[in-house]
Scaffold this motif. Structure first.
Motif, PDB file in Angstrom:
ATOM      1  N   ARG A  79      39.481  40.078  40.487  1.00 15.52           N
ATOM      2  CA  ARG A  79      38.366  39.143  40.290  1.00 15.52           C
ATOM      3  C   ARG A  79      38.058  38.398  41.564  1.00 15.52           C
ATOM      4  O   ARG A  79      36.918  38.323  42.006  1.00 15.52           O
ATOM      5  CB  ARG A  79      38.768  38.094  39.240  1.00 15.52           C
ATOM      6  CG  ARG A  79      38.560  38.484  37.826  1.00 15.52           C
ATOM      7  CD  ARG A  79      38.894  37.319  36.909  1.00 15.52           C
ATOM      8  NE  ARG A  79      39.784  36.313  37.519  1.00 15.52           N
ATOM      9  CZ  ARG A  79      40.216  35.242  36.915  1.00 15.52           C
ATOM     10  NH1 ARG A  79      39.864  34.993  35.691  1.00 15.52           N
ATOM     11  NH2 ARG A  79      41.027  34.393  37.520  1.00 15.52           N
ATOM     12  N   SER A  80      39.114  37.841  42.180  1.00 13.75           N
ATOM     13  CA  SER A  80      38.910  37.019  43.374  1.00 13.75           C
ATOM     14  C   SER A  80      38.215  37.813  44.471  1.00 13.75           C
ATOM     15  O   SER A  80      37.439  37.261  45.240  1.00 13.75           O
ATOM     16  CB  SER A  80      40.253  36.506  43.892  1.00 13.75           C
ATOM     17  OG  SER A  80      41.013  35.975  42.829  1.00 13.75           O
ATOM     18  N   CYS A  81      38.527  39.115  44.565  1.00 13.90           N
ATOM     19  CA  CYS A  81      37.887  39.945  45.596  1.00 13.90           C
ATOM     20  C   CYS A  81      36.438  40.250  45.213  1.00 13.90           C
ATOM     21  O   CYS A  81      35.544  40.160  46.049  1.00 13.90           O
ATOM     22  CB  CYS A  81      38.649  41.255  45.774  1.00 13.90           C
ATOM     23  SG  CYS A  81      40.266  41.029  46.523  1.00 13.90           S
ATOM     24  N   ARG A 129      33.676  37.745  45.750  1.00 14.24           N
ATOM     25  CA  ARG A 129      33.299  37.469  47.144  1.00 14.24           C
ATOM     26  C   ARG A 129      32.251  38.449  47.637  1.00 14.24           C
ATOM     27  O   ARG A 129      31.932  38.477  48.825  1.00 14.24           O
ATOM     28  CB  ARG A 129      34.511  37.512  48.055  1.00 14.24           C
ATOM     29  CG  ARG A 129      35.556  36.493  47.690  1.00 14.24           C
ATOM     30  CD  ARG A 129      36.311  36.039  48.881  1.00 14.24           C
ATOM     31  NE  ARG A 129      35.528  35.160  49.714  1.00 14.24           N
ATOM     32  CZ  ARG A 129      35.411  33.850  49.521  1.00 14.24           C
ATOM     33  NH1 ARG A 129      36.027  33.277  48.525  1.00 14.24           N
ATOM     34  NH2 ARG A 129      34.677  33.117  50.318  1.00 14.24           N
TER      35      ARG A 129
END
Ligand SMILES: Nc1ncnc2c1ncn2[C@@H]1O[C@H](COP(=O)(O)OP(=O)(O)O)[C@@H](O)[C@H]1O
Ligand SMILES: [Mg+2]
Lengths: 311, 287
Positions: B95-97, B100
């Motif tokens: 998710r974090s990637c 972005r």
């Protein structure tokens, strides 16, 4: 999708008929949102009302069953990479590489966003108060520290839109205050901020606009200032409530009236207190009590959600 | 793409898994070469049986080394692939990637590229280590160090033998990659690919033993095609003692056409990558 409504270029985030089901559960239903530059939009709803699901769809990690998201006037699905580079987000319980330091985590995310210098990384670490612990492995971070690191990651590429899913979760009271101040500052810097919360006073303190979500449906959407104005009222106890009601109804500067025995709640700016007592006295009605009543967002929230407690 | 690769390699930094697996591979390689050498030494004879020569004397031992590099490398790199993909789901960092602005195809491509770099270094170091080991045993056995034997490879062919081995490792690694993507789990992918490798080895032997129609069914398995490709690495025809290889040594007549086998392996690879991308594109990302 062509934009419509006033000053379309200012609309940074728009959802149109956004709908998400999990099996038989309708998590988000036909959601139409609009967030403009300079707005700090509070997305308020009790737990399980669909805030995280909505944010997941806005950021493209969950697929809507129906409807679509526009970011910066572009269809988010088609231009996902481009629009997300102009967006910074803190997800619910943010995730990091636990075996790496906070700084190394930010470097990884910086590489994905592009155009973030090492100096900028230290700058945002400082901004969220983590510079001193930047070299420690994220594994050793508390929940609040992870939340701060996520904020740093969300802000380091200087995004135009900031999307925050309950960013004060896990923070101590001082941390909460700092983050709320930071959110207000972002709005003042002209960024659009979309922040979800289940805390009324948080939205009241930090946001310019509020949307209230209940069971996946948007019940109301309006500027917080209007709400607070609505909230200005006088509470009076009179000798003859029946006649007082009749008199007050005849005045065009008096808003809604509600009666409870001899007590009346009059929607009117508090500085009108003198006028109220004068007019009633002219009609031979006397006040046993007169005091300002601060209608809070909470009352509005309870009103629109039909009495369900927000927490 | 450079910065995506850099971010992938940053993620690997500070992870101990590749290092542990490297130690395991080094130990098994040492056993492959020094095991037969020591047992030969123990027997006290000076002459070399053919299988002994194949096991630890250059250049014949090249095939033994590469067999081990393949057999062990395929399993260990499958674990690495499963972990690279699976841990990101476990940690929730996918998710974090993605938020972005890394598109899903780019995310997968970066993963594959990172995996390729790590895997290539891993296999090359293993091959180099095997070479050092066999240089030692060849010298200790007082045999000449040369490639110039009947049917021996030219110097240019040695890198080719290595690349062939790398190619034959690829489908197993991509199988693990696909399983990790399908189940969002390192454990499921490691388990799945280990079970596959193990069952495949047994089934290939059994089906080959039955012959006829059953033997044709071996075409469905990666290992059958891998055998054909790796057979090209063999120098001479003698049997070799391949201690860590689950694949049975195939009969020469039983082997597929190497070109056809190469193509089949490419199709497996394409399928695993394509299926991973397809699943990744159409599903919600949850951790
Ligand atoms: N992956 C999921 N599978 C099934 N139901 C889910 C899933 N995620 C969320 N839900 C359900 O959808 C509803 C909305 O959840 P969520 O968006 O997390 O709410 P909020 O963030 O407002 O607390 C809840 O009823 C929740 O149980
Ligand atoms: Mg939530």
């Amino acid at each position: 999708m062509p934009s419509h409504g006033p000053a379309p270029s200012d609309v940074v985030l728009r959802t149109v008929g956004l709908t998400k089901r999990y099996g038989r559960l309708l998590a988000v239903a036909d959601l139409d949102l609009e967030v403009r530059r300079g707005q700090v939009y509070g997305f308020l709803g009790p737990n399980g009302s669909g805030k995280t699901t909505t944010i997941g769809m806005i950021l493209g990690i969950l697929r809507p069953n129906r409807g679509h998201v526009e970011l910066f006037g572009l269809d988010a699905r088609q231009h996902l990479a481009a629009v997300l580079r102009r967006t910074g987000a803190v997800m619910e319980s943010p995730s990091f590489y636990p075996h790496l330091s906070g700084r190394a985590n930010l470097r990884i995310f910086a590489l994905l966003s592009g155009g973030v210098s090492r100096r900028r990384i230290d700058e945002v670490l400082d901004l969220v108060g983590l510079l001193g612990r930047a070299a420690s492995k994220v594994r050793t971070y508390s929940m609040g520290m992870r939340q701060r690191l996520a904020l740093a990651a969300a802000l380091m590429h200087d995004p135009e839109l900031v999307v925050l899913d309950e960013p004060t979760n896990g923070l101590d009271p001082a941390g909460m205050r700092e983050v709320r101040q930071l959110i207000r500052n972002l709005g003042q810097m002209g960024k659009a901020v979309f922040v979800s919360s289940h805390l009324l006073h948080e939205v009241e303190q930090t946001c310019t606009d509020v949307g209230i979500l209940k069971q996946g449906r948007l019940l109301a959407q309006q500027p917080v200032s209007e709400l607070l104005q609505r909230g200005q009222a006088l509470e009076l106890e009179v000798t003859d409530a029946e006649r007082a009601m009749a008199v007050l109804r005849g005045l065009d500067w008096v808003g809604e009236l509600t009666r409870n025995d001899n007590r009346l709640l009059v929607q009117v700016p508090p500085e009108r207190a003198v006028d109220i007592s004068r007019v009633l006295a002219e009609h031979g009605i006397y006040l046993a009590e007169l005091r300002p009543h601060h209608n809070t967002l909470e009352e509005f929230f309870l009103e629109v959600t039909g009495g369900e407690e927000p927490l | 793409m450079i910065s995506l690769l850099a971010s992938e390699l940053l993620k690997v930094r500070g992870r101990w898994l590749p290092w542990i697996l490297s130690v395991v591979l080094a130990a098994l390689l040492a056993l492959t070469i020094f095991g037969p050498y020591l047992s030969w030494r123990g027997s006290g004879t000076q002459s070399l049986e053919e299988f002994e020569q194949q096991s630890f004397v250059l250049p014949w031992s090249l095939a033994a080394i590469l067999d081990t590099v393949h057999g062990v490398g395929a399993i260990l790199l499958a674990v690495v692939a499963a972990s690279f993909v699976g841990t990101e789901y476990g940690w929730g960092t996918v998710r974090s990637c993605l938020i972005r602005g890394q598109t899903r195809p780019r995310y997968l491509a970066a993963k594959l590229l990172g995996l390729a770099v790590v895997g290539l270094i891993f296999l090359a170091v293993a091959f180099a280590l095997g070479l050092i080991f066999t240089l030692v045993t060849t010298r200790l056995a007082e045999r000449p160090i040369t490639l110039d034997v009947p049917a021996g490879p030219s110097p240019a062919e040695v890198p080719l033998m290595f690349l062939r081995t790398v190619y034959a490792v690829l489908p197993y690694v991509l199988l693990a990659f696909f399983l990790a993507e399908a189940f969002h789990s390192t454990a499921a992918a490691v388990g799945g690919s280990l079970i596959y490798t193990f069952v495949e080895g047994i089934l290939l032997a059994v089906l080959g033993g039955i012959g006829g129609r059953a033997a044709d069914m071996r075409l469905l398995f990666i290992g059958h095609h891998v055998n054909a490709v790796l057979e090209l690495n063999r120098i001479g025809v003698g049997p070799i003692q391949a201690g860590f290889v689950l694949r049975p040594r195939p009969e020469a007549a039983d082997l597929l056409d190497p070109a056809q086998a190469t193509l089949a392996l490419a199709l497996y690879c394409l399928f695993f990558v394509g299926a991973s991308l397809w699943l990744f594109q159409r599903r919600d990302v949850r951790s």
